[in-house]
Write a protein that holds these residues in place. Sequence first.
Motif, PDB file in Angstrom:
ATOM      1  N   SER A   1       8.434  10.032   2.943  1.00 14.53           N
ATOM      2  CA  SER A   1       9.202   8.584   2.857  1.00 14.53           C
ATOM      3  C   SER A   1      10.656   7.634   2.282  1.00 14.53           C
ATOM      4  CB  SER A   1       8.612   8.178   1.011  1.00 14.53           C
ATOM      5  OG  SER A   1       6.950   7.631   1.030  1.00 14.53           O
TER       6      SER A   1
ATOM      7  N   ASP B   1       4.689   2.940   1.699  1.00 14.26           N
ATOM      8  CA  ASP B   1       4.583   4.095   0.967  1.00 14.26           C
ATOM      9  C   ASP B   1       4.142   4.249  -0.593  1.00 14.26           C
ATOM     10  OD1 ASP B   1       6.970   5.265   2.612  1.00 14.26           O
ATOM     11  OD2 ASP B   1       8.577   3.458   2.196  1.00 14.26           O
ATOM     12  N   LEU B   2       3.597   2.774  -0.582  1.00 13.97           N
ATOM     13  CA  LEU B   2       3.098   2.427  -1.837  1.00 13.97           C
ATOM     14  C   LEU B   2       1.157   3.148  -1.388  1.00 13.97           C
ATOM     15  CD1 LEU B   2       4.394  -1.486  -2.211  1.00 13.97           C
ATOM     16  CD2 LEU B   2       5.199   0.684  -3.462  1.00 13.97           C
TER      17      LEU B   2
ATOM     18  N   VAL C   1      10.466   4.678  -3.754  1.00 10.15           N
ATOM     19  CA  VAL C   1      10.076   5.184  -2.654  1.00 10.15           C
ATOM     20  C   VAL C   1       9.528   3.356  -2.213  1.00 10.15           C
ATOM     21  CG1 VAL C   1       8.877   7.197  -1.737  1.00 10.15           C
ATOM     22  CG2 VAL C   1       7.962   4.994  -3.180  1.00 10.15           C
TER      23      VAL C   1
ATOM     24  N   LYS D   1       9.738  -7.206 -10.308  1.00  8.88           N
ATOM     25  CA  LYS D   1      10.422  -6.377 -11.747  1.00  8.88           C
ATOM     26  C   LYS D   1      10.919  -5.304 -10.618  1.00  8.88           C
ATOM     27  CE  LYS D   1      11.038 -10.087 -13.829  1.00  8.88           C
ATOM     28  NZ  LYS D   1      11.862 -11.123 -13.960  1.00  8.88           N
TER      29      LYS D   1
ATOM     30  N   TRP E   1       5.817  -9.925 -16.585  1.00  5.63           N
ATOM     31  CA  TRP E   1       6.355 -10.050 -15.168  1.00  5.63           C
ATOM     32  C   TRP E   1       7.584 -11.441 -15.864  1.00  5.63           C
ATOM     33  CZ3 TRP E   1       1.839  -9.166 -11.626  1.00  5.63           C
ATOM     34  CH2 TRP E   1       1.502  -8.276 -11.791  1.00  5.63           C
TER      35      TRP E   1
ATOM     36  N   ARG F   1       1.419  15.425 -14.106  1.00  8.09           N
ATOM     37  CA  ARG F   1       0.946  14.150 -12.818  1.00  8.09           C
ATOM     38  C   ARG F   1      -0.718  14.293 -13.986  1.00  8.09           C
ATOM     39  NH1 ARG F   1       2.734  10.678  -8.580  1.00  8.09           N
ATOM     40  NH2 ARG F   1       4.673  10.044  -9.886  1.00  8.09           N
TER      41      ARG F   1
ATOM     42  N   HIS G   1      14.435   3.539 -12.739  1.00  8.69           N
ATOM     43  CA  HIS G   1      13.220   3.276 -12.319  1.00  8.69           C
ATOM     44  C   HIS G   1      12.330   4.588 -12.068  1.00  8.69           C
ATOM     45  CE1 HIS G   1      13.077  -0.916 -12.234  1.00  8.69           C
ATOM     46  NE2 HIS G   1      13.729  -0.561 -10.817  1.00  8.69           N
ATOM     47  N   LEU G   2      11.244   4.668 -12.102  1.00 14.76           N
ATOM     48  CA  LEU G   2      10.410   5.901 -12.027  1.00 14.76           C
ATOM     49  C   LEU G   2      10.767   6.881 -10.487  1.00 14.76           C
ATOM     50  CD1 LEU G   2       7.184   4.634 -13.359  1.00 14.76           C
ATOM     51  CD2 LEU G   2       9.468   6.053 -14.579  1.00 14.76           C
ATOM     52  N   VAL G   3      10.126   7.704 -10.016  1.00 13.96           N
ATOM     53  CA  VAL G   3       9.993   8.216  -8.474  1.00 13.96           C
ATOM     54  C   VAL G   3       9.148   7.337  -7.694  1.00 13.96           C
ATOM     55  CG1 VAL G   3       9.885  10.466  -7.591  1.00 13.96           C
ATOM     56  CG2 VAL G   3      10.777  10.831  -9.537  1.00 13.96           C
ATOM     57  N   ALA G   4       8.522   6.909  -8.805  1.00 15.65           N
ATOM     58  CA  ALA G   4       7.392   6.256  -7.556  1.00 15.65           C
ATOM     59  C   ALA G   4       7.931   4.833  -7.286  1.00 15.65           C
ATOM     60  CB  ALA G   4       5.828   6.193  -8.448  1.00 15.65           C
ATOM     61  N   ASP G   5       8.578   4.331  -7.928  1.00 15.14           N
ATOM     62  CA  ASP G   5       9.545   3.204  -7.593  1.00 15.14           C
ATOM     63  C   ASP G   5      10.543   3.179  -6.362  1.00 15.14           C
ATOM     64  OD1 ASP G   5       7.973   1.541  -9.608  1.00 15.14           O
ATOM     65  OD2 ASP G   5       9.457   2.072 -11.112  1.00 15.14           O
TER      66      ASP G   5
ATOM     67  N   PRO H   1      -3.270  -0.044  -2.682  1.00 17.20           N
ATOM     68  CA  PRO H   1      -2.524   0.382  -2.987  1.00 17.20           C
ATOM     69  C   PRO H   1      -2.402   1.626  -4.162  1.00 17.20           C
ATOM     70  CG  PRO H   1      -1.956  -1.655  -3.067  1.00 17.20           C
ATOM     71  CD  PRO H   1      -2.836  -1.645  -3.100  1.00 17.20           C
TER      72      PRO H   1
ATOM     73  N   GLU I   1      10.232  11.041 -14.715  1.00 18.72           N
ATOM     74  CA  GLU I   1       9.995  11.066 -14.333  1.00 18.72           C
ATOM     75  C   GLU I   1      10.932   9.563 -13.861  1.00 18.72           C
ATOM     76  OE1 GLU I   1       6.890  10.091 -11.319  1.00 18.72           O
ATOM     77  OE2 GLU I   1       5.430  12.092 -12.420  1.00 18.72           O
TER      78      GLU I   1
ATOM     79  N   GLN J   1       3.242  10.128  -0.413  1.00 20.26           N
ATOM     80  CA  GLN J   1       4.556   9.658  -0.338  1.00 20.26           C
ATOM     81  C   GLN J   1       5.451   9.888  -1.105  1.00 20.26           C
ATOM     82  OE1 GLN J   1       1.781   7.846  -0.339  1.00 20.26           O
ATOM     83  NE2 GLN J   1       1.321   7.826   1.952  1.00 20.26           N
ATOM     84  N   GLU J   2       4.921  10.368  -2.539  1.00 17.51           N
ATOM     85  CA  GLU J   2       6.186  10.092  -3.802  1.00 17.51           C
ATOM     86  C   GLU J   2       6.406  12.317  -3.611  1.00 17.51           C
ATOM     87  OE1 GLU J   2       4.123   8.547  -6.874  1.00 17.51           O
ATOM     88  OE2 GLU J   2       3.529   7.147  -5.706  1.00 17.51           O
TER      89      GLU J   2
ATOM     90  N   GLU K   1       2.043  -4.730  -8.917  1.00 14.42           N
ATOM     91  CA  GLU K   1       2.752  -4.234 -10.021  1.00 14.42           C
ATOM     92  C   GLU K   1       3.381  -2.853  -9.085  1.00 14.42           C
ATOM     93  OE1 GLU K   1       1.888  -2.847 -13.640  1.00 14.42           O
ATOM     94  OE2 GLU K   1      -0.196  -3.156 -13.419  1.00 14.42           O
ATOM     95  N   ARG K   2       3.799  -3.174  -8.390  1.00 15.96           N
ATOM     96  CA  ARG K   2       4.790  -1.831  -7.866  1.00 15.96           C
ATOM     97  C   ARG K   2       6.176  -2.584  -7.165  1.00 15.96           C
ATOM     98  NH1 ARG K   2       2.528   3.279  -5.878  1.00 15.96           N
ATOM     99  NH2 ARG K   2       5.269   3.154  -6.053  1.00 15.96           N
TER     100      ARG K   2
END
Lengths: 411, 365
Positions: free
Chosen positions: A38, A141-142, A396, A222, B360, B152, A390-394, B299, A52, B223-224, A218-219
């Motif tokens: 990624s 990536d998502l 990417v 923000k 949000w 996880r 942020h998290l590792v997931a964010d 996703p 994370e 991807q992560e 969600e991903r």
Amino acid sequence: MESFEVTENMLDGISHLVSEQAIKGETVLLNMGPQHPSTHGVLRLLLELDGEQVINCIPDIGFLHTGIEKNMEAKTYEKAAVMTDRLDYLNTVGNNLVYCLAIEKLIDLDVPPRAQALRVILVELQRIASHLVWLGTHALDLAAMSVFLYCFRERELILDILEMVGGQRMMATCIRPGGLWRDVPPAFDETVRYFLKVFPARIKEYEDMLTKNPLFLERTKKIGILSKEDAIRWGITGPILRASGVAHDLRKVKPYSGYEQYDFEIPTHTDSDTYARYLVRMEEMRQSLRIIQQALDTCPEGAVRSNDRKYVPPPRAEIGVSMEALIHHFKLWTEGFIPPKGAVYAAVESPRGELGVYLESDGSPKPYRVHWRTPSFVNLQVLPLLAKGHLVADLVALIGTVDVVLGDVDR
Amino acid sequence: MTSGLIWEWIIKSLVIVFGLLTGFAYLTLFERKALARIQVRIGPNRAGPLGLLQPVADAVKLIFKEELIPSKADKIIFILAPIITVIPALIILAVLPFGGVITLFGKQYSLSLVDLNVGVLYITAVASISVYGIVLAGWASNNKYAMLGGIRSSAQMISYELALGLSFIGPILLTGSMSMTDIVETQKPLWFVVYQPLGVLVFWIATLAEVNRAPFDMPEAEQELTAGYHTEYSGMKFALFFMAEYIKMIAVSAIAATMFFGGYHFFWEDKYPILGPIWLLAKVVALLFGMIWIRATLPRIRYDRLMAFGWKFLFPLALANVFFTALGVILGKLWLIPVLTMVALLVAIYLVSMSQTRRWNKNVL
């Protein structure tokens, strides 16, 4: 476990970049890249993680350093144009354009109106292609993997058009100082119009899959908020700046190649997050379509290259009948042309932001210095700012939203 | 216990295990083909006619591949982890009835290995073992990515197992038995999906998380985390993880078909019991296609949101489903169950969408 202990050499020279806890070994240091699916090429990120959560993100660049800037000093002006494609390999036509604009500014060369219109069409097509790669990889990536292949299906249509014009799919160097390499083939008009016809429905297809998808929201909502002030302070340009609420686009602010004749809007957003950047780029594709449509409709007939024989090689047909043409041809392809002494800066709006080239001439046929102001390099700087907390997931998602091209960063 | 019975068990076990292994091989091909079609590609078509020999080629490649064990890895656990993962996947279907009773050469054979009276319990128990394999793999690899993947997955599986277990209670209450055969037989007139629409939904979502499928493929998260818990695995050990994942996909689809979609019952199955396994297979393939379709479309959900979703949305819904099912069974008014559970689902969706909008709109992370 042994590897979780921080060894001396791991923090060698970077201990001032990480927090106290990392030195004590309370947080995890994780290498993301340069070989990672990624990181969009060979970007290395040194992450300091608490669980994370990203505490620190230190980008490490230079893995794709090609020395193009230095190499260009060893080539004549026109021949060096070929190297410009290799910088940002998703915006090859745009790189050619800015380089040629700089030369044209340096030697005050005229560009025929047809060439101007065709340049705009090609650059806008390239912008769409680049945004398609961005969208595809961002979605991938998502883990929305199908969008990626849909995007590449449409990119293929654009690459076919570029192949038709320049004989090469990605690195054709069809834009040359003084105009275009040669006129577009007769089928060009029809092919571009076909693309204009099908593409709006395809954009809708991507939007159907992502824009209101709760998981996608969600991903991206923000995530990675970059305030207007920060964006300006860090010198960010392009869609990232516009998604932060600044309507800055060189096509409007400092029009080049006749952008002032076309009617288009600069999409902006005020949310400044990853989702806003997504919306801005999607709208930019639609605006590019508008520009292409207008340029295609108003494209005049005529020459596509300046008639200034001191700088532009004569057409092949003339060489056989005109001694002068032969001499020009010989001189231009052996020694090259000699621009006056001086320095110029030209900039265009690339898909990633302000792409500028600084050209200095010392009165020889080769540039004394070529410096590129590449948007990816500048934009990448904010990644640590965006990633913090942020998290590792964010992360990417953030690499995707910054839209870096490593060839453009390292050059 | 006669030796004949033991031979029958052995033969049936072998048939199930080899069936699953073949199913795994062709599921990979099916997935690649289906994904390719959805993504306007062609998919594997070089090895054999229609790419049918592709699984063979993959297997040969993986068997002959060099197996690397990282020098700082915990060797015993590193080797043990894929085995712990794959064995539960292989034995989980032992209690599943594949069909009714058929007559072969004048003797009667039932098309199931064992009819355990606590069949459902067995399934939940066995299904949770494989998480050990994944956690241990992540830990033993001595790799941070693998470690993150392992952590996880343990969190994910434990959270979703609850919802999964609760969704089993619906069919159990309706049947009054934990035996899989009883559950199937009760569904002969009407499939439980009619009474348990919410139960199916909860089961399906929890299952996707349980078998690490998209959009819950957190532990792998290509991807992560590059490849998550099996980053350091290669060759046949990697293939075992892969095998476990795909066999579990088949297994949970078969369980879903049995618990909610009438198992082997369908048209003409009364008259020709041999049709039972074929109907079951058809239902399993349909459910598997559903999984693949979801993978192609959605996703990945983020890890912390996944946990929140599991605990705050799925778990209460599963509880509501159990409550309303019990209520319907006690009152003897089964039609109440789908009505009440659907109302519960709508209320939950409304509440979630409200809280999302608020989150949000707030200008915080």
